[in-house]
Design an enzyme around this catalytic site. Structure first.
Site, short mmCIF file in Angstrom:
data_model
loop_
_atom_site.label_atom_id
_atom_site.label_comp_id
_atom_site.label_asym_id
_atom_site.label_seq_id
_atom_site.Cartn_x
_atom_site.Cartn_y
_atom_site.Cartn_z
N GLU A 1 -26.66 -9.06 -30.30
CA GLU A 1 -25.40 -9.74 -30.05
C GLU A 1 -24.23 -8.90 -30.55
O GLU A 1 -24.38 -8.06 -31.43
CB GLU A 1 -25.39 -11.13 -30.71
CG GLU A 1 -26.51 -12.03 -30.21
CD GLU A 1 -26.45 -13.45 -30.76
OE1 GLU A 1 -25.33 -13.93 -31.04
OE2 GLU A 1 -27.52 -14.08 -30.91
N MET B 1 -28.32 -18.69 -24.35
CA MET B 1 -27.95 -19.41 -25.58
C MET B 1 -26.85 -20.44 -25.26
O MET B 1 -25.69 -20.31 -25.68
CB MET B 1 -27.52 -18.42 -26.65
CG MET B 1 -28.67 -17.53 -27.09
SD MET B 1 -28.24 -16.33 -28.39
CE MET B 1 -27.32 -15.12 -27.44
N TRP C 1 -33.00 -23.84 -30.58
CA TRP C 1 -32.50 -23.30 -31.85
C TRP C 1 -32.11 -24.50 -32.69
O TRP C 1 -31.23 -25.25 -32.33
CB TRP C 1 -31.29 -22.38 -31.63
CG TRP C 1 -30.84 -21.84 -32.95
CD1 TRP C 1 -29.92 -22.41 -33.79
CD2 TRP C 1 -31.32 -20.67 -33.61
NE1 TRP C 1 -29.79 -21.65 -34.93
CE2 TRP C 1 -30.64 -20.59 -34.85
CE3 TRP C 1 -32.27 -19.69 -33.27
CZ2 TRP C 1 -30.87 -19.54 -35.75
CZ3 TRP C 1 -32.49 -18.67 -34.16
CH2 TRP C 1 -31.80 -18.58 -35.38
#
Length: 471
Positions: free
Chosen positions: A260, A323, A448
């Site tokens: 990232e 994500m 997550w």
């Protein structure tokens, strides 16, 4: 299974009578801290007697199977239970079939419609040759409606004993477990991770494991560390060799790259690196996947987005994890963590660049508690869905639900007079996410992260899908 939202004046006793279950069943399935304390707007999962069963303390799988006239193996297989000893109080078991006693006036079409199966399934399950010959009192085997098979990933950010216990409890719901993480060092080696306990717990549940590789440095993603690797082919070869060594020594079945905040100028370097990785690992049967920022368009600006090339990743790797969370991030304004309208915007773009069967949609297992009025520089507290409910109970506040975001929220005032705004996930919001997976025809879902108690989620997932198991 039902999702019931608490209305004024309702109690577990009234709900138990309404749905034909026990107060204990509802309390266990939702892991209620105090069964006598409910709040308006709280969502509960309630099982359907005869089709589902809430595990009690001391239950054994064989006893449950015998009680309902189901073979132990069939019950284990349908619920992805690798070890009959790995059942836990509060989890909901789904029956592969149920027994229905024919009533006067019944016919197969009516029975099939009632249970969501086809007439042909009833004929086959009961070895019936004539669908028109039924007798009152006749017992029919009614197979459960078929659930789509998807892949399910769960990241675990902790490797302690409580995390091992959590994986033992929940591993049946996963295709992959991804311990977070192995960071890349300057010399291309990987930081160590005490992951042995997690890997053993995953294996006990026939769950594959993914080696997560990140550009983490001192607790945050580091652009320079990514650049050092992505701009140096020699270091890349060293890194890939070390990854391969870790995979072999630990028994990982795949590698997940979560790079990232990569510099935009390293976009093509990242693509080239992934091609190099895949060329070495795929012939060995090792999967390669990536975690990607939630982009709504190809040229979306920002350090988080620009180097993540959706089309290239869709071509190169085995699958990607989007994500699709953190809109309500800890340093930002109060907002839903994963608003459904924003998820759809990401997916609307993603499916134009990546094959649908390579896309795993991210989903949060957490919520956040903000102080309001919000001020720049303040940090929200991350909480589990269970903690959110406990806060609502403690401060006697009603839970509201945003239809636009498909997410629950509430406000409260603490003992100091400080106002708070809380956004979290519940059974309704997770059902909305499961519906999105079906609507878009995706590969699956990725959570997550573990460590945030959310018992309702696993019941909702099982209601909708069967996790793929290869081991």
């Amino acid at each position: 299974m039902h999702i019931h939202v608490i209305q004024r004046g309702e109690t577990l006793f009234t709900l138990a009578r309404r749905y034909g279950v026990s107060v204990e069943d509802i309390s266990l399935a939702n892991q209620l801290a105090n069964p006598n304390q409910l709040v308006i707007g709280q969502a509960l999962v309630i099982h359907s007697p005869g089709r589902e069963y809430v595990v009690k303390q001391g239950d054994q799988l064989r006893q449950i199977a015998d009680r309902f006239g189901i073979s132990e193996q069939a019950l284990a297989d349908y619920n992805q239970i690798a070890n009959p000893a790995l059942i836990f109080p509060g989890e909901i078991l789904f029956f592969p079939y149920s027994i229905y006693t024919v009533r006067p006036g019944d016919n197969l079409s009516r029975i099939a419609a009632r249970f969501g199966v086809t007439v042909q399934q009833l004929l086959s399950a009961n070895s019936l040759s004539n669908p028109n010959v039924l007798s009152p009192g006749q017992r029919l085997i009614v197979p459960a409606a078929r659930r789509p098979v998807i892949e399910v990933n769960a990241y675990s950010a902790s490797t302690d004993e409580s995390s091992r216990q959590e994986v033992l409890r929940l591993g049946k719901y996963f295709t992959y477990l991804s311990p977070f993480s192995h960071s890349i060092r300057e010399d291309g080696t990987l930081s160590p991770l005490n992951d042995d306990r997690l890997l053993q717990a995953a294996t006990a549940n026939r769950t594959e494991t993914l080696l997560v590789v990140t550009n983490f440095v001192n607790g945050s993603f580091n652009s320079d560390r990514a650049a050092a690797i992505l701009r140096n082919p020699s270091l890349q070869e060293t890194l890939i060799t070390n990854i391969l060594s870790a995979v072999r020594s630990k028994g990982y079945r795949g590698v997940n790259f979560d790079f990232e905040y990569i510099y935009p100028q390293d976009r093509e370097n990242y693509n080239a690196f992934l091609r190099r990785v895949v060329s070495r690992l795929r012939p060995l049967g090792i999967s390669v996947s990536t975690a990607l920022a939630p982009k709504e368009r190809e040229n979306q600006p920002g350090l988080l987005y620009e180097a993540h090339d959706y089309r290239a990743h869709g071509e190169i790797v085995d699958f990607v994890i989007l994500m699709t969370y953190e809109w309500g991030w800890a340093g930002g304004r109060p907002w839903a963590i994963a608003p459904i309208n924003k998820i759809k915007q990401v997916l609307d773009y993603a499916v134009t660049a990546i094959p649908r069967k390579k896309i795993m949609m991210g989903a949060p297992l957490y919520g956040r508690d903000w102080r309001i009025p919000w001020m720049e520089g303040t940090i929200a507290r991350t909480i589990s869905p269970q903690e959110a409910i406990q806060l609502a109970v403690r401060y006697r506040t009603s839970i509201e639900y945003s239809e636009a975001y498909q997410a629950p929220f509430f406000h409260y005032t603490d003992e100091t007079g400080q106002r708070h705004e809380v956004w979290f996930e519940d059974a309704r919001s997770m059902q909305a996410k499961m519906d999105i997976i079906k609507q878009y025809g995706l590969r699956g879902i990725s959570y997550w992260a573990l460590g945030n108690p959310f018992p309702q989620n696993w019941a909702i997932q099982s209601r909708n899908f069967q996790p793929r198991k290869r081991m």
